[in-house]
Design an enzyme around this catalytic site. Sequence first.
Site, PDB file in Angstrom:
ATOM      1  N   LYS A  14       0.938  -0.991  -0.120  1.00 41.61           N
ATOM      2  CA  LYS A  14       0.120   0.079   0.192  1.00 41.61           C
ATOM      3  C   LYS A  14       0.695   1.188   0.148  1.00 41.61           C
ATOM      4  O   LYS A  14       0.484   2.223  -0.663  1.00 41.61           O
ATOM      5  CB  LYS A  14      -0.947   0.099   1.209  1.00 41.61           C
ATOM      6  CG  LYS A  14      -2.054  -0.882   1.201  1.00 41.61           C
ATOM      7  CD  LYS A  14      -2.594  -1.484   2.428  1.00 41.61           C
ATOM      8  CE  LYS A  14      -3.418  -2.659   2.473  1.00 41.61           C
ATOM      9  NZ  LYS A  14      -4.263  -3.011   3.820  1.00 41.61           N
ATOM     10  N   GLN A  58      -4.873  -1.738  10.037  1.00 50.75           N
ATOM     11  CA  GLN A  58      -4.472  -2.869   9.298  1.00 50.75           C
ATOM     12  C   GLN A  58      -4.814  -4.190  10.247  1.00 50.75           C
ATOM     13  O   GLN A  58      -4.465  -4.242  11.700  1.00 50.75           O
ATOM     14  CB  GLN A  58      -3.084  -3.163   9.187  1.00 50.75           C
ATOM     15  CG  GLN A  58      -2.346  -4.471   8.424  1.00 50.75           C
ATOM     16  CD  GLN A  58      -3.125  -4.311   6.963  1.00 50.75           C
ATOM     17  OE1 GLN A  58      -3.018  -3.544   6.383  1.00 50.75           O
ATOM     18  NE2 GLN A  58      -3.466  -5.637   6.589  1.00 50.75           N
ATOM     19  N   ASP A  83     -11.268   2.224   4.132  1.00 50.32           N
ATOM     20  CA  ASP A  83     -11.438   0.657   3.834  1.00 50.32           C
ATOM     21  C   ASP A  83     -12.820   0.488   4.251  1.00 50.32           C
ATOM     22  O   ASP A  83     -13.251  -0.677   3.836  1.00 50.32           O
ATOM     23  CB  ASP A  83     -10.580   0.044   5.396  1.00 50.32           C
ATOM     24  CG  ASP A  83      -9.536  -0.576   4.753  1.00 50.32           C
ATOM     25  OD1 ASP A  83      -9.435  -0.856   3.597  1.00 50.32           O
ATOM     26  OD2 ASP A  83      -8.917  -1.345   5.713  1.00 50.32           O
TER      27      ASP A  83
END
Length: 893
Positions: A14, A58, A83
């Site tokens: 990312k 994450q 997200d």
Amino acid sequence: VGNRDDSNLYINMKLKAAAEIGISANHIKLPNTATEADVLKCIASLNGDPAVHGFIVQLPLDSDKPINTEKITNAVAPEKDVDGLSSINAGKLSRGDLGDCFIPCTPKGCMELIRQTGVQVAGKRAVVVGRSKIVGAPMHDLLLWNHATVTTCHSKTSTLAEEVGKADILVVAAGKAEMVKGEWIKPGAIVIDCGINHVPDSTKASGKRVVGDVAYSTAKEKASFITPVPGGVGPMTVAMLMQSTVESAQRFLEKFQPGKWSVQYNQLTLKMPVPSDIEISQSCIPKPIDQIAKEIGLLPDELELYGQTKAKVHLSALKRLKNHPDGKYVVVTGITPTPLGEGKSTTTVGLVQALGAHLHQNVFACVRQPSQGPTFGIKGGAAGGGYCQIIPMEEFNLHLTGDIHAITAANNLVAAAIDARMFHELTQTDEALYTRLVPSVSGVRKFSDIQIRRLQKLGINKTNPMALTKEEVKLFVRLDIDPGTITWQRVVDTNDRFLRKITIGQSPTEKGYSRTAQFDITVSSEIMAVLALSDGLGDMKKRLGRMVVASSKRGEPVTTDDLGVTGALAVLMKDAIKPNLMQTLEGTPVFVHAGPFANIAHGNSSVLADKIALKLVGKEGFVVTEAGFGADIGMEKFFNIKCRYSGLRPHVVVLVATVRALKMHGGGPAVTAGVPLPKEYTEENLQLLAKGCSNLNKQIQNAQMFGVPVVVAVNAFKTDTKAELALVVKLAKEAGAFDAVECTHWAEGGKGALALARAVQRASQTPSNFRFLYNTELPVVDKIRLIAQKIYGASDIELLPEAQQKVTLYTKQGFGNLPICMAKTHLSLSHDPEQKGAPTGFILPIRDVRASVGAGFLYPLVGTMSTMPGLPTRPCFYDIDLDPVSGEVNGLF
């Protein structure tokens, strides 16, 4: 959180993708010892940071401590949840609000892959295998709202092969290696495989290989399009994360106006006649203080909440904003007032409400914290009045966040240390003192840092306590304070007249070592002035350490650092240095900080509050601060002391005047609190008013002496006539004011100060040629004389013997180059409160001069004023009460 290899791999992918397309991306890595609270604190900081457009947590969270993943993902602000995992975004997706939410990146990537095939989704039969919150469930919703007919299957679906065989579009996210067989798939179907699984493979160096949830080798023979694993959905998921971040930035920019706050202002419901101040205050529901902080650009971790309506702001905000341009700096002052006050605080609040709620400018008020003394005495509170108040007024006027109590504690610690040190020096030998000051701890004697500083001051460059000679020990342990030179007094935040002169040390334990002392009111403590003039913790600590409390018998200054209390004072004041955030009735922000009396100290709110506010409002915004009492006191000290130390330069002076005060200066009878006004003040009298404008003229000249444009605010009362108000406006302009306007903000709120606000805006655009009245290098007497002659109108000054002695002493001690802070009555331009108007030709008597070396000024005492006011026959606390059921404060301040 933690250090999982797979998480690090995904994060690096990312970060690499972001760098390739110009997105600034950072990895915040918490250790595996991080708690849920640690993660939530980090998230809160990112939520409030306007420089961050999106962030992800994450998963999984690799911590030794239990962490609720659902709680963590839901803590992410929906507008930054790129997200798409928060319940709010999931709920919006479920309802079909696709344009008002973030879609989880993997389902979003799957949809993009389907679109790339050119096949229309609408009308197709879609099957999703898997029901996770991250892929399966949102994939179902996304296909549904793109008009497919959707079936969701999972590991418990008994007819899985049959359902898969019906799919025109098949998305598999079951997490089971090659679960979906090639023969199940409908010929020509689009197959999206989201699975990542490891299976044994002896041909690979690692002994394993990655496969999807679909048996790729057989499925590809039947599908029209199929994603490979690896290399299919994964890279697209990362691409969608980047896209969502860009979308977030675009949404932010659509709402964002450079330099403009997005403030929700309160609408006032005006009543006539105007209710009491407390009724108005309690009728308005304040905004949550953290909402105001967010509106003006403060970050959550820069805020320390004290309930719902007040907060302290950390000094880290100033460091973060250091490169931002400052706004326009406006100081509100007044003509010489009546004992009732002429409405400077009310005008300050009215002006910021007009600029903010009505003209939609970024604007901050910076005001002083009121003392409990006058609040419970006769003056009442200082929150403004009518429809121009700082709210909640009872919180504002009583305690606030405890800053004044911290000053009381710190001040009285110094007082106790002075007397204790003198007592111990009088009752102990040099060696006994040394043993107690530098004790042996576990067989080791060591100087503290503050003791090393004292040794250096004495010219003793030794760090080993055993190395000092007897003479050096004596110099070190004995401050030898001359009791007759002690200038440090105890303080209390109450108007207690019976403490004006006291005898201390009468207990038998003090062995006859008594002396005469006194109490002052807390806000006259030098520590309050130190708080107001400090520009940071380090600066405050230095100022606290160099405060002079007395002279030794050798004529040398004795400081708080010599007493050894500097560190303790800094600790007591560590929270008080943070400005207090509140709000006005109309929802504009206010900093409440510091509160020295202007007739004793410099009478201004803190440098730190002003500096933070000036950064927050930005280049086109305004910071309106108030200088205590008349312009001859508060404004003069604002310019010559506060502006000198802060480096800030004002753009506009707002000079508050009233018909009532001007009539008093024209020769009207005395105005007394609690007594009805004589008819001279309630009936039109233009001749009396015109004569009294001499005071207005002089105060306009005083402001112009510093090179700053003056706007006169004529604060209208209901007894004033139109002709009287018009006359004041006319004469003010003739006297040189940039503009003069009638103000009705007390009765109308910000709307009633619109003319004033527009005049201030215009004045702020004119060139400012700010200059100080004097150079600090001038001799002390010359600086005093300049103030007396130029600002007060005196012909000369007269130093009484004690004052002359102090000038000589302070000059000898090296304090002669400090600015001057005149301590005189606020009720006259002269030293005599009975002299009204603009007296000239008088001799200004200076009875004493004292040093506030830590704060950074000398203060001559003019006349016979006391620093401890007394309570009147009927003090304000008669009218203050508490409802025992609701807990509401009743009565008037």
